[in-house]
Write an enzyme that holds these catalytic residues in place. Structure first.
Site, short mmCIF file in Angstrom:
data_model
loop_
_atom_site.label_atom_id
_atom_site.label_comp_id
_atom_site.label_asym_id
_atom_site.label_seq_id
_atom_site.Cartn_x
_atom_site.Cartn_y
_atom_site.Cartn_z
CG ASP A 40 11.80 -6.77 -9.84
OD1 ASP A 40 11.20 -7.04 -8.78
OD2 ASP A 40 12.82 -7.39 -10.20
CB SER A 41 13.49 -1.53 -7.51
OG SER A 41 12.69 -1.77 -6.38
NE ARG B 110 9.40 2.48 -6.59
CZ ARG B 110 9.95 1.85 -5.57
NH1 ARG B 110 10.29 2.51 -4.48
NH2 ARG B 110 10.18 0.56 -5.61
CD GLN C 259 -2.83 -0.94 -0.25
OE1 GLN C 259 -3.32 0.12 -0.62
NE2 GLN C 259 -2.91 -2.06 -0.98
N GLY C 260 2.03 1.20 0.61
CA GLY C 260 2.92 2.36 0.59
C GLY C 260 3.35 2.68 -0.82
CE LYS C 261 6.81 -1.26 -4.73
NZ LYS C 261 7.33 -2.52 -5.35
#
Length: 207
Positions: free
Chosen positions: A78-79, A194, A20-22
């Site tokens: 994806d990181s 990001r 949810q943060g993302k």
């Protein structure tokens, strides 16, 4: 990677994440462009197993799955952290290095693993590293666009700062003396991989 960019029309966009943060972060980034982000969790979409061996593959796998199941355009990322002296590890397995026997994640343990491997290579080993964020934007008809952001830096030890997450306490971005975890969130956002990936997405399909 050469690709045919497709314009992204305003409207609903599935964020292929249960974080949810993302989702909140992406909503803030894309809301001004008329997008209405909805999370995979809100649509009760399952999380596919990340079986790819590259950031591109994992991001595409998640985005395609969400687009196929929802019938909407879907965005996934994806990181990870890539350490040059470790051949790019932990890379796509960035989160795996933090996994514990009980299924939780211990990021201090992960940082200690990286440091131990570097120290085993000797005192003169390069500590160069970079964070990568790859975005995949998938349409229900199978079309996919990719965008990538990177931030170069070096690894420090011991960990410093309490503001970040993941490997942030040991990563010092180029041009800085502070670790990502010592930077104010607004400062980190200006430098982050990001943010750079989203700037590429906006320039490619929204602006």
């Amino acid at each position: 990677m050469s690709q045919a960019l497709r314009r992204l029309a305003p409207g609903k966009l599935v964020i292929a994440s249960h974080n949810q943060g993302k989702v909140r972060e992406i909503r803030d980034l894309l809301g001004p462009y008329g997008m209405e982000p909805v999370s995979a969790a809100e649509l009760d979409l399952p999380e596919p197993e990340e079986t790819g061996t590259s950031f591109f593959a994992n991001a595409e796998l998640k985005a395609r799955s969400a687009a196929d199941l929802s019938g909407l355009v879907a965005l996934a990322d994806d990181s990870g952290l890539c350490v040059e002296a470790l051949g790019g590890d932990p890379g796509v397995y960035t989160a795996n290095w933090a996994e514990t026997a009980d299924g939780t994640r211990d990021w201090l343990m992960a940082m200690e693993k990286v440091e131990a491997k570097l120290q085993a290579l000797g005192p003169d080993v390069s500590r160069a590293a970079h964070f990568v964020c790859t975005l995949a934007l998938a349409w229900p008809d199978g079309h996919v666009n990719w965008f990538e952001g990177r931030v170069e830096g070096t690894l420090t030890w011991p960990p410093r700062g309490t503001l970040g997450f993941g490997y942030d306490p040991v990563f010092v971005p180029l041009g800085e003396t502070r670790s990502f975890a010592e930077l104010d969130p607004a400062e980190k956002k200006q430098l982050s991989h990001r943010t750079r990936a989203f700037e590429a997405l906006v320039a490619g399909v929204l602006s």
